[in-house]
Design an enzyme around this catalytic site. Sequence first.
Site, PDB file in Angstrom:
ATOM      1  CG  HIS A  39      49.307  65.885  65.687  1.00  9.56           C
ATOM      2  ND1 HIS A  39      48.392  66.916  65.521  1.00  9.56           N
ATOM      3  CD2 HIS A  39      50.465  66.337  65.156  1.00  9.56           C
ATOM      4  CE1 HIS A  39      48.984  67.932  64.916  1.00  9.56           C
ATOM      5  NE2 HIS A  39      50.239  67.606  64.690  1.00  9.56           N
TER       6      HIS A  39
ATOM      7  CD  GLU B 297      53.215  69.263  63.659  1.00 12.84           C
ATOM      8  OE1 GLU B 297      51.996  69.462  63.786  1.00 12.84           O
ATOM      9  OE2 GLU B 297      53.923  69.896  62.846  1.00 12.84           O
TER      10      GLU B 297
ATOM     11  CB  CYS C 238      43.100  69.116  69.147  1.00 17.92           C
ATOM     12  SG  CYS C 238      43.533  67.717  68.116  1.00 17.92           S
TER      13      CYS C 238
END
EC number: 3.5.3.23
Length: 447
Positions: free
Chosen positions: A248, A174, A365
């Site tokens: 995350h 990720e 993000c």
Amino acid sequence: MTAHEVNFDGLVGLTHHYAGLSFGNEASTRHRFQVSNPRLAVKQGLLKMKALADAGFPQAVIPPHERPFIPALRQLGFTGSDEQILDKVARQAPRWLSSVSSASPMWVANAATVCPSADALDGKVHLTVANLNNKFHRALEAPVTEALLRAIFRDESQFSVHSALPQVALLGDEGAANHNRLGGEYGSAGVQLFVYGREEENEIRPARYPARQSREASEAVARLNQVNPQQVIFAQQNPEVIDQGVFHNDVIAVSNRQVLFCHEAAFARQKVLINQLRTRVDGFMAIEVPAGEVSVSDAVATYLFNSQLLSRDDGSMLLVLPRECQDHAGVWRYLNKLVAEDNPISAMQVFDLRESMANGGGPACLRLRVVLTEEERRAVNPAVMMNDALFTALNAWADRYYRDRLTAADLADPLLLREGREALDVLTRLLDLGSVYPFQQTGAADG
């Protein structure tokens, strides 16, 4: 050697909508089917970029992807012209249309994992593209992400861009959202902290939501990025917080230089990890937020830890937060106490990023951190660096092409596809990227 952190922010795409595609991301699920405002979304991101650039923090942009992504629908067996395919999938399988129209590439913390030259065995900056294997709509991103990164970091004497790991669950990666770098000056060697949620031989894993990052992937990325093995720590995220919506690590922790700002429940075996970091990082400071002051659920709801922690010239740090933190009385009370205490975090700046936040993406993000020396910075494609002229041009571009209202039904509109391609054509010229999108390389296929 002197180096600075440059934040490369993702531009929100023209098809930004709320589809609830991301199981494990509670904001995404909660806002499913709401009406979105792509123009407002891209402008909220641009305002954050420009404000930080004006404050002296180097900023650059990474473009959105081509959406709806017709090649993926062709792979799924839909045939005909692009317009015919849009019509067929809207009638027969609308969820696929939503998936191939996702604007998720805006969250460039998932684009790649970065190794600065000071940490690399060959002295180059490395970027390994993330495969984002856990979600179909994100697994589509890797090839175009790679093309964009190669167009931005094009000097191969300074930069190495690596293709994503194979698309298998064992190697689910990720990107930088599960990676932190700690140390002193940016230009000095640092310690890289790779955070994973699962490993093949380990039974400890979440029960409710998927652990997207594997240890096997983290180890492979560290090898590809040529990180000095003496400068790497692999740590498991607490599976209990993954089950509470921490999909995350950047939803529960953020680092900058010698500071790790995290929840007390962020990591499995957290005390062991903190002691490791204290031994390896000179002047290391852990700021662990107790559950009694901020619960994990409040941290997820406000994205307290999905903040940016930025170094100012005087050595203090600025915490860049979403407005949701200010709107939550308990979190805001904690933050005001934090900046008054004796630690490097001395100031806060709040941004309204509601369009992105409603899909589960906060300030962290939206950005990919890249530490660059002055020579390396000069080697970056200069057209992507944020300044007054680019800010003005991108706002005008957004005004011309972005809609101010979008629903799932609008994704089938062939005009939206044409608007998007025209917009990206213009953007690639503005940012001097060349032909990075499939439609530019093949022409808009008719069937």
